[in-house]
Design a protein around this motif. Structure first.
Motif, PDB file in Angstrom:
ATOM      1  N   MET A   9       0.810  -1.185   0.000  1.00 47.64           N
ATOM      2  CA  MET A   9       0.000   0.000   0.000  1.00 47.64           C
ATOM      3  C   MET A   9       0.860   1.258   0.000  1.00 47.64           C
ATOM      4  O   MET A   9       0.492   2.247  -0.580  1.00 47.64           O
ATOM      5  CB  MET A   9      -0.933  -0.031   1.218  1.00 47.64           C
ATOM      6  CG  MET A   9      -1.921   1.086   1.238  1.00 47.64           C
ATOM      7  SD  MET A   9      -3.044   0.932  -0.143  1.00 47.64           S
ATOM      8  CE  MET A   9      -4.020   2.353   0.083  1.00 47.64           C
ATOM      9  N   LYS A  10       2.031   1.187   0.660  1.00 48.27           N
ATOM     10  CA  LYS A  10       2.905   2.353   0.712  1.00 48.27           C
ATOM     11  C   LYS A  10       3.425   2.723  -0.670  1.00 48.27           C
ATOM     12  O   LYS A  10       3.709   3.868  -0.937  1.00 48.27           O
ATOM     13  CB  LYS A  10       4.083   2.093   1.649  1.00 48.27           C
ATOM     14  CG  LYS A  10       3.703   2.043   3.098  1.00 48.27           C
ATOM     15  CD  LYS A  10       4.931   1.824   3.958  1.00 48.27           C
ATOM     16  CE  LYS A  10       4.552   1.744   5.420  1.00 48.27           C
ATOM     17  NZ  LYS A  10       5.730   1.574   6.275  1.00 48.27           N
ATOM     18  N   ARG A  11       3.556   1.748  -1.552  1.00 49.80           N
ATOM     19  CA  ARG A  11       4.065   1.998  -2.895  1.00 49.80           C
ATOM     20  C   ARG A  11       2.974   2.468  -3.851  1.00 49.80           C
ATOM     21  O   ARG A  11       3.269   3.045  -4.879  1.00 49.80           O
ATOM     22  CB  ARG A  11       4.699   0.737  -3.472  1.00 49.80           C
ATOM     23  CG  ARG A  11       5.961   0.338  -2.809  1.00 49.80           C
ATOM     24  CD  ARG A  11       6.588  -0.784  -3.577  1.00 49.80           C
ATOM     25  NE  ARG A  11       7.483  -1.538  -2.712  1.00 49.80           N
ATOM     26  CZ  ARG A  11       7.955  -2.716  -2.995  1.00 49.80           C
ATOM     27  NH1 ARG A  11       7.602  -3.307  -4.109  1.00 49.80           N
ATOM     28  NH2 ARG A  11       8.770  -3.328  -2.181  1.00 49.80           N
ATOM     29  N   ALA A  12       1.745   2.208  -3.559  1.00 43.65           N
ATOM     30  CA  ALA A  12       0.647   2.499  -4.475  1.00 43.65           C
ATOM     31  C   ALA A  12       0.537   3.988  -4.795  1.00 43.65           C
ATOM     32  O   ALA A  12       0.374   4.369  -5.959  1.00 43.65           O
ATOM     33  CB  ALA A  12      -0.673   1.977  -3.915  1.00 43.65           C
ATOM     34  N   ILE A  13       0.632   4.841  -3.814  1.00 41.60           N
ATOM     35  CA  ILE A  13       0.472   6.287  -4.039  1.00 41.60           C
ATOM     36  C   ILE A  13       1.616   6.840  -4.886  1.00 41.60           C
ATOM     37  O   ILE A  13       1.361   7.516  -5.883  1.00 41.60           O
ATOM     38  CB  ILE A  13       0.308   7.029  -2.699  1.00 41.60           C
ATOM     39  CG1 ILE A  13      -1.038   6.620  -2.081  1.00 41.60           C
ATOM     40  CG2 ILE A  13       0.373   8.539  -2.909  1.00 41.60           C
ATOM     41  CD1 ILE A  13      -1.282   7.164  -0.710  1.00 41.60           C
TER      42      ILE A  13
ATOM     43  N   VAL B  23       1.114   8.472  -8.616  1.00 44.68           N
ATOM     44  CA  VAL B  23       1.534   9.849  -8.897  1.00 44.68           C
ATOM     45  C   VAL B  23       2.532   9.880 -10.053  1.00 44.68           C
ATOM     46  O   VAL B  23       2.417  10.697 -10.971  1.00 44.68           O
ATOM     47  CB  VAL B  23       2.137  10.502  -7.629  1.00 44.68           C
ATOM     48  CG1 VAL B  23       2.798  11.829  -7.954  1.00 44.68           C
ATOM     49  CG2 VAL B  23       1.046  10.700  -6.581  1.00 44.68           C
ATOM     50  N   LEU B  24       3.504   9.008 -10.035  1.00 42.76           N
ATOM     51  CA  LEU B  24       4.499   8.977 -11.105  1.00 42.76           C
ATOM     52  C   LEU B  24       3.883   8.554 -12.439  1.00 42.76           C
ATOM     53  O   LEU B  24       4.279   9.039 -13.494  1.00 42.76           O
ATOM     54  CB  LEU B  24       5.660   8.060 -10.729  1.00 42.76           C
ATOM     55  CG  LEU B  24       6.542   8.576  -9.587  1.00 42.76           C
ATOM     56  CD1 LEU B  24       7.566   7.527  -9.183  1.00 42.76           C
ATOM     57  CD2 LEU B  24       7.231   9.863  -9.986  1.00 42.76           C
ATOM     58  N   SER B  25       2.921   7.656 -12.394  1.00 45.63           N
ATOM     59  CA  SER B  25       2.240   7.242 -13.625  1.00 45.63           C
ATOM     60  C   SER B  25       1.483   8.405 -14.239  1.00 45.63           C
ATOM     61  O   SER B  25       1.550   8.639 -15.450  1.00 45.63           O
ATOM     62  CB  SER B  25       1.269   6.095 -13.346  1.00 45.63           C
ATOM     63  OG  SER B  25       1.971   4.957 -12.912  1.00 45.63           O
ATOM     64  N   VAL B  26       0.773   9.149 -13.430  1.00 45.66           N
ATOM     65  CA  VAL B  26       0.039  10.313 -13.930  1.00 45.66           C
ATOM     66  C   VAL B  26       1.015  11.361 -14.458  1.00 45.66           C
ATOM     67  O   VAL B  26       0.812  11.935 -15.528  1.00 45.66           O
ATOM     68  CB  VAL B  26      -0.871  10.906 -12.827  1.00 45.66           C
ATOM     69  CG1 VAL B  26      -1.448  12.244 -13.250  1.00 45.66           C
ATOM     70  CG2 VAL B  26      -1.990   9.934 -12.495  1.00 45.66           C
ATOM     71  N   ALA B  27       2.093  11.595 -13.725  1.00 52.67           N
ATOM     72  CA  ALA B  27       3.090  12.565 -14.170  1.00 52.67           C
ATOM     73  C   ALA B  27       3.706  12.149 -15.508  1.00 52.67           C
ATOM     74  O   ALA B  27       3.990  12.988 -16.354  1.00 52.67           O
ATOM     75  CB  ALA B  27       4.177  12.724 -13.113  1.00 52.67           C
TER      76      ALA B  27
END
Length: 137
Positions: free
Chosen positions: A1-5, A9-13
């Motif tokens: 879960m810690k990696r999901a955010i 964010v990086l995927s959207v960026a």
């Protein structure tokens, strides 16, 4: 879960440049026949609310990778925007164009650095840009 955010964010960026990409051609074939170093167009002037804009197309430069041509919009003597009319259909070119336009707007001239990996396109861009600036007068 810690990696999901962070992954989200990086995927959207990473997708933002894809969303902002606007092709410079009409969706037809990527091979375009142009004349080498066609003369720059005569400036077209429009005014609205007291502000005068001049739009000038640079020369079509035939490079090894394909034709390069820019259109420059001037507000008075200032370069307000640059748009690619023709560009090679190549990943390095696609990545280089926003950098070239950004540098042009900062420098307010064609005296800009070439983008590494897209030297041929950069040189064609600068030549077409200079032709547009010269045509404006």
């Amino acid at each position: 879960m810690k990696r999901a955010i962070p992954v989200l964010v990086l995927s959207v960026a990473g997708l933002i440049p894809v969303w902002r990409y606007a092709p410079s051609h009409d969706g037809g074939s990527s091979s375009t026949v142009t004349q080498a170093a066609a003369p720059a167009s005569t400036p077209s002037v429009s005014s609205s609310g007291g502000a005068t804009s001049t739009v000038v197309s640079g020369s079509a430069i035939d490079t090894e990778k394909g034709p390069v041509q820019v259109e420059v919009t001037f507000d008075g003597e200032k370069i307000a925007s640059v748009r690619m009319l023709q560009q090679p259909n190549h990943p390095q070119t696609t990545a280089a164009v926003p950098k070239l336009i950004e540098e042009t707007l900062q420098a307010q001239s064609a005296d800009i650095d070439a983008v590494s990996g897209a030297t041929i396109t950069s040189d064609g861009y600068k030549e077409s840009l200079q032709a547009a600036i010269d045509a404006k007068g």
